[in-house]
Design an enzyme around this catalytic site. Structure first.
Site, PDB file in Angstrom:
ATOM      1  N   TYR A 182      -3.353   4.291   8.281  1.00  0.00           N
ATOM      2  CA  TYR A 182      -4.786   4.268   7.933  1.00  0.00           C
ATOM      3  C   TYR A 182      -5.649   4.129   9.199  1.00  0.00           C
ATOM      4  O   TYR A 182      -6.562   4.913   9.438  1.00  0.00           O
ATOM      5  CB  TYR A 182      -4.991   3.104   6.971  1.00  0.00           C
ATOM      6  CG  TYR A 182      -6.405   2.645   6.710  1.00  0.00           C
ATOM      7  CD1 TYR A 182      -7.255   3.349   5.850  1.00  0.00           C
ATOM      8  CD2 TYR A 182      -6.896   1.457   7.278  1.00  0.00           C
ATOM      9  CE1 TYR A 182      -8.542   2.891   5.572  1.00  0.00           C
ATOM     10  CE2 TYR A 182      -8.173   0.991   6.995  1.00  0.00           C
ATOM     11  CZ  TYR A 182      -8.995   1.706   6.154  1.00  0.00           C
ATOM     12  OH  TYR A 182     -10.259   1.248   5.873  1.00  0.00           O
ATOM     13  N   LYS A 186      -8.263   6.849  10.743  1.00  0.00           N
ATOM     14  CA  LYS A 186      -9.684   6.490  10.923  1.00  0.00           C
ATOM     15  C   LYS A 186     -10.077   6.654  12.399  1.00  0.00           C
ATOM     16  O   LYS A 186     -11.176   7.092  12.708  1.00  0.00           O
ATOM     17  CB  LYS A 186      -9.941   5.037  10.499  1.00  0.00           C
ATOM     18  CG  LYS A 186      -9.935   4.790   8.994  1.00  0.00           C
ATOM     19  CD  LYS A 186     -11.223   5.215   8.312  1.00  0.00           C
ATOM     20  CE  LYS A 186     -11.441   4.486   6.998  1.00  0.00           C
ATOM     21  NZ  LYS A 186     -12.412   5.157   6.119  1.00  0.00           N
ATOM     22  N   ASP A 334       0.445  -6.360  10.367  1.00  0.00           N
ATOM     23  CA  ASP A 334      -0.857  -6.958  10.074  1.00  0.00           C
ATOM     24  C   ASP A 334      -1.725  -7.066  11.328  1.00  0.00           C
ATOM     25  O   ASP A 334      -1.212  -7.135  12.452  1.00  0.00           O
ATOM     26  CB  ASP A 334      -0.645  -8.361   9.471  1.00  0.00           C
ATOM     27  CG  ASP A 334      -1.777  -8.769   8.536  1.00  0.00           C
ATOM     28  OD1 ASP A 334      -2.797  -8.059   8.478  1.00  0.00           O
ATOM     29  OD2 ASP A 334      -1.625  -9.802   7.864  1.00  0.00           O
TER      30      ASP A 334
HETATM   31  N1  LIG Z   1     -14.703  -3.015   1.806  1.00  0.00           N
HETATM   32  C1  LIG Z   1     -14.419  -3.256   3.079  1.00  0.00           C
HETATM   33  O1  LIG Z   1     -14.416  -4.401   3.517  1.00  0.00           O
HETATM   34  C2  LIG Z   1     -14.096  -2.151   4.031  1.00  0.00           C
HETATM   35  C3  LIG Z   1     -13.540  -2.519   5.267  1.00  0.00           C
HETATM   36  C4  LIG Z   1     -13.245  -1.522   6.194  1.00  0.00           C
HETATM   37  C5  LIG Z   1     -13.524  -0.209   5.906  1.00  0.00           C
HETATM   38  N2  LIG Z   1     -14.078   0.137   4.710  1.00  0.00           N
HETATM   39  C6  LIG Z   1     -14.342   1.570   4.471  1.00  0.00           C
HETATM   40  O2  LIG Z   1     -15.515   1.722   3.675  1.00  0.00           O
HETATM   41  C7  LIG Z   1     -15.358   2.804   2.776  1.00  0.00           C
HETATM   42  C8  LIG Z   1     -15.617   2.360   1.339  1.00  0.00           C
HETATM   43  O3  LIG Z   1     -14.780   1.264   1.025  1.00  0.00           O
HETATM   44  P1  LIG Z   1     -14.800   0.521  -0.393  1.00  0.00           P
HETATM   45  O4  LIG Z   1     -14.376  -0.855  -0.113  1.00  0.00           O
HETATM   46  O5  LIG Z   1     -16.060   0.791  -1.087  1.00  0.00           O
HETATM   47  O6  LIG Z   1     -13.596   1.276  -1.116  1.00  0.00           O
HETATM   48  P2  LIG Z   1     -13.483   1.853  -2.609  1.00  0.00           P
HETATM   49  O7  LIG Z   1     -12.073   2.262  -2.813  1.00  0.00           O
HETATM   50  O8  LIG Z   1     -14.066   0.876  -3.564  1.00  0.00           O
HETATM   51  O9  LIG Z   1     -14.419   3.128  -2.573  1.00  0.00           O
HETATM   52  C9  LIG Z   1     -14.004   4.407  -2.138  1.00  0.00           C
HETATM   53  C10 LIG Z   1     -14.504   5.421  -3.151  1.00  0.00           C
HETATM   54  O10 LIG Z   1     -14.167   6.721  -2.668  1.00  0.00           O
HETATM   55  C11 LIG Z   1     -13.774   7.503  -3.766  1.00  0.00           C
HETATM   56  N3  LIG Z   1     -12.929   8.610  -3.305  1.00  0.00           N
HETATM   57  C12 LIG Z   1     -11.745   8.516  -2.654  1.00  0.00           C
HETATM   58  N4  LIG Z   1     -11.242   9.728  -2.429  1.00  0.00           N
HETATM   59  C13 LIG Z   1     -12.119  10.615  -2.951  1.00  0.00           C
HETATM   60  C14 LIG Z   1     -12.140  12.026  -3.049  1.00  0.00           C
HETATM   61  N5  LIG Z   1     -11.123  12.771  -2.577  1.00  0.00           N
HETATM   62  N6  LIG Z   1     -13.189  12.621  -3.643  1.00  0.00           N
HETATM   63  C15 LIG Z   1     -14.215  11.867  -4.141  1.00  0.00           C
HETATM   64  N7  LIG Z   1     -14.249  10.528  -4.091  1.00  0.00           N
HETATM   65  C16 LIG Z   1     -13.203   9.906  -3.507  1.00  0.00           C
HETATM   66  C17 LIG Z   1     -12.985   6.536  -4.661  1.00  0.00           C
HETATM   67  O11 LIG Z   1     -12.906   7.013  -6.000  1.00  0.00           O
HETATM   68  C18 LIG Z   1     -13.808   5.264  -4.525  1.00  0.00           C
HETATM   69  O12 LIG Z   1     -14.765   5.164  -5.554  1.00  0.00           O
HETATM   70  C19 LIG Z   1     -13.944   3.351   3.013  1.00  0.00           C
HETATM   71  O13 LIG Z   1     -14.037   4.453   3.879  1.00  0.00           O
HETATM   72  C20 LIG Z   1     -13.211   2.208   3.700  1.00  0.00           C
HETATM   73  O14 LIG Z   1     -12.204   2.691   4.546  1.00  0.00           O
HETATM   74  C21 LIG Z   1     -14.341  -0.807   3.749  1.00  0.00           C
HETATM   75  O1  LIG Z   2      -2.249 -11.619  -2.342  1.00  0.00           O
HETATM   76  C1  LIG Z   2      -2.463 -11.456  -1.112  1.00  0.00           C
HETATM   77  C2  LIG Z   2      -3.146 -10.346  -0.569  1.00  0.00           C
HETATM   78  C3  LIG Z   2      -3.351 -10.251   0.794  1.00  0.00           C
HETATM   79  N1  LIG Z   2      -2.883 -11.218   1.628  1.00  0.00           N
HETATM   80  C4  LIG Z   2      -3.137 -11.150   3.091  1.00  0.00           C
HETATM   81  O2  LIG Z   2      -4.545 -11.259   3.269  1.00  0.00           O
HETATM   82  C5  LIG Z   2      -4.994 -10.552   4.445  1.00  0.00           C
HETATM   83  C6  LIG Z   2      -6.151  -9.640   4.068  1.00  0.00           C
HETATM   84  O3  LIG Z   2      -5.702  -8.652   3.181  1.00  0.00           O
HETATM   85  P1  LIG Z   2      -6.643  -7.501   2.563  1.00  0.00           P
HETATM   86  O4  LIG Z   2      -7.990  -7.968   2.271  1.00  0.00           O
HETATM   87  O5  LIG Z   2      -5.901  -6.940   1.421  1.00  0.00           O
HETATM   88  O6  LIG Z   2      -6.714  -6.396   3.690  1.00  0.00           O
HETATM   89  P2  LIG Z   2      -6.851  -6.366   5.274  1.00  0.00           P
HETATM   90  O7  LIG Z   2      -7.898  -7.295   5.744  1.00  0.00           O
HETATM   91  O8  LIG Z   2      -5.505  -6.591   5.892  1.00  0.00           O
HETATM   92  O9  LIG Z   2      -7.253  -4.843   5.500  1.00  0.00           O
HETATM   93  C7  LIG Z   2      -8.496  -4.346   5.066  1.00  0.00           C
HETATM   94  O10 LIG Z   2      -9.443  -4.604   6.095  1.00  0.00           O
HETATM   95  C8  LIG Z   2     -10.447  -3.655   6.059  1.00  0.00           C
HETATM   96  C9  LIG Z   2      -9.897  -2.452   5.307  1.00  0.00           C
HETATM   97  O11 LIG Z   2      -9.990  -1.367   6.219  1.00  0.00           O
HETATM   98  C10 LIG Z   2     -10.659  -1.994   4.112  1.00  0.00           C
HETATM   99  O12 LIG Z   2     -10.935  -3.059   3.273  1.00  0.00           O
HETATM  100  C11 LIG Z   2      -8.528  -2.860   4.845  1.00  0.00           C
HETATM  101  O13 LIG Z   2      -7.568  -2.158   5.556  1.00  0.00           O
HETATM  102  C12 LIG Z   2      -3.737  -9.861   4.977  1.00  0.00           C
HETATM  103  O14 LIG Z   2      -3.212 -10.663   6.002  1.00  0.00           O
HETATM  104  C13 LIG Z   2      -2.782  -9.843   3.792  1.00  0.00           C
HETATM  105  O15 LIG Z   2      -1.435  -9.860   4.218  1.00  0.00           O
HETATM  106  C14 LIG Z   2      -2.204 -12.333   1.098  1.00  0.00           C
HETATM  107  O16 LIG Z   2      -1.763 -13.240   1.836  1.00  0.00           O
HETATM  108  N2  LIG Z   2      -2.017 -12.397  -0.249  1.00  0.00           N
END
Ligand SMILES: NC(=O)c1ccc[n+]([C@@H]2O[C@H](COP(=O)([O-])OP(=O)(O)OC[C@H]3O[C@@H](n4cnc5c(N)ncnc54)[C@H](O)[C@@H]3O)[C@@H](O)[C@H]2O)c1
Ligand SMILES: O=c1ccn([C@@H]2O[C@H](COP(=O)(O)OP(=O)(O)O[C@H]3OC[C@](O)(CO)[C@H]3O)[C@@H](O)[C@H]2O)c(=O)[nH]1
Length: 386
Positions: A182, A186, A334
């Site tokens: 991932y 990205k 991680d």
């Molecule tokens: N939430 C976070 O903390 C976080 C952290 C780091 C990066 N991001 C990035 O932010 C963006 C949004 O994240 P989110 O948390 O809202 O995730 P999310 O999964 O809730 O939202 C992503 C949306 O994209 C849609 N989607 C995926 N593939 C698609 C496709 N082929 N065609 C049309 N729609 C499609 C999904 O149906 C979903 O509704 C992502 O790019 C993610 O990598 C989020």
């Molecule tokens: O039941 C659980 C689930 C997760 N963990 C640990 O928690 C840490 C955070 O996990 P998570 O929020 O699932 O994801 P990450 O922070 O690792 O990655 C996200 O960061 C940004 C994004 O790009 C999009 O949201 C995504 O990749 C992690 O250490 C897990 O191992 C747990 O202990 N128990």
């Protein structure tokens, strides 16, 4: 809404935004903000719309003529270019972005985060349209500090772990650690967007979210998502609390994260949307450096907050240690620590996060309890009866 001005005092003109991934967690909050506080129009693109249904129906809503939903899979739909052409700005949120998928569905992860984003970048560049692309804090990978000896005093020096957009390296594990599929995808799409800016004049902004959390994040397994699905940590722990089962700590829960309230983060995105001259050409960390905890501390805090909002006492053994292999399978790895440097976003947009971790957990877990507690009770009593 009348008389809204940007950070330089200029009148903000209404624009049309093509928002891809509008039906997800971040998209739903961004749509809500744009509808309730701005005059902008949204062409909302997604394969699902459950999380924005309240904004689409009924047709009497004040913003009914400013939001349209287009059920489109951007992998294979020729309508995408037309929508990008109709809009002034495209925001791409679409992605597979749950860590449980990175090592188990690495091909889907790479296609989703790189290949499927390519046409979006190309159409924006060819049609002279502005792009805000969602990347991730995961592009930083591990910190430099993680490679220092455990007892090294240098580990206390922020220079070895604070993550800076224009200085920090991207440090990923070996290829067989497919967790990094991932982050690597990205990173490559970020480089491609940057190159389109440099060679072809694409106006772009890249957003690196640092663990945004709040209502509507992911799903509760067996209620509004698959029973065997593994969402991100907020939803995993919410599910455990709702079911009165121990919260699972992966590899001791030692990894550290900074969590930011979704509503604070959305303020930053609105500033980017409405201040293109200050946002174009920049990559922005969007996080809250003051909200750092390790995962074990997060579990403890969520347990306390959930007791408060639900009125239920916590269970006798609130946490359970599990190995990452057991929880995520082969190829998991991680990020050790994620503290965003805030210099660039502060300088360009004057933005700062506001909400403390306890407060954001309180409003989020109140939402989780109200939304899911009854459904979980019913699902659990059915299972017991069978
Ligand atoms: N939430 C976070 O903390 C976080 C952290 C780091 C990066 N991001 C990035 O932010 C963006 C949004 O994240 P989110 O948390 O809202 O995730 P999310 O999964 O809730 O939202 C992503 C949306 O994209 C849609 N989607 C995926 N593939 C698609 C496709 N082929 N065609 C049309 N729609 C499609 C999904 O149906 C979903 O509704 C992502 O790019 C993610 O990598 C989020
Ligand atoms: O039941 C659980 C689930 C997760 N963990 C640990 O928690 C840490 C955070 O996990 P998570 O929020 O699932 O994801 P990450 O922070 O690792 O990655 C996200 O960061 C940004 C994004 O790009 C999009 O949201 C995504 O990749 C992690 O250490 C897990 O191992 C747990 O202990 N128990």
């Amino acid at each position: 809404m009348a008389g809204r001005v940007d950070l330089d005092g200029n009148q903000i003109k209404p624009i049309t935004i093509c928002m891809i991934g509008a039906g997800g967690f971040i998209g739903s909050h961004l749509c809500e903000k744009l509808m309730s506080e701005t005059p902008h129009k949204v062409l909302a693109v997604d394969v699902y719309n459950d999380k924005i249904k309240h904004l689409l129906e009924p047709a009497t809503l004040a913003w009914a003529d400013r939001i349209q939903f287009h059920r489109i899979n951007i992998k294979n739909d020729s309508r995408l270019e037309g929508l990008i052409k109709m809009a002034d700005l495209t925001i791409n949120l679409a992605a597979i972005c749950t860590p449980a998928d990175y090592n188990t569905r690495p091909l889907d992860t790479i296609y989703s985060n790189f290949i499927d984003a390519l046409p979006v970048v190309k159409y924006c560049s060819e049609n002279g349209k502005r792009l805000i692309h969602f990347s991730t804090c995961e592009v930083y990978g591990k910190t430099i500090g993680a490679f220092l000896p455990k007892d090294s005093p240098l580990r206390q020096d922020p220079a070895y772990y604070v993550l800076k957009e224009d200085e920090s390296p991207c440090i990923f594990g070996p290829i067989e650690k497919q967790r990094w599929s991932y982050a690597c995808a990205k990173q490559l799409i970020e480089r491609l967007i940057y190159a389109e800016g440099a060679e072809n004049g694409l106006e772009f902004t890249i957003v690196r979210p640092f663990n945004w959390i709040g209502p509507r994040m992911d799903f509760i397994p067996g209620i509004d998502g698959p029973s065997e699905g593994v969402p991100r940590v907020l939803a995993c722990f919410s599910n455990n609390l709702l079911r009165r089962e121990p919260l699972k700590l992966v590899d001791g829960g030692e990894s550290q994260r900074t969590f930011i309230y979704i509503k604070d983060a959305i303020e930053a995105i609105l500033l980017m949307i409405e201040n293109p001259a200050r946002a174009n050409g920049h990559t922005f960390n969007v996080g809250n450096p003051n909200n750092e905890v390790n995962v074990r501390q997060l579990a403890e805090m969520m347990t306390q907050v959930y007791s408060k909002v639900s009125g239920e006492s916590s269970i006798e053994t609130p946490t359970l240690d599990v190995s990452s292999k057991e929880f995520y399978g082969e190829g998991y790895d991680d990020s050790d620590k994620r503290i965003p440097d805030m210099t660039i976003i502060n300088k360009q947009l004057g933005w700062n996060p506001k909400t403390a971790l306890w407060d954001l957990l309180e409003s989020t877990l109140t939402y989780q309890h109200r939304t899911y507690a009854e459904a979980i009770k019913q699902a659990m009593s059915k299972t017991t009866a069978n």
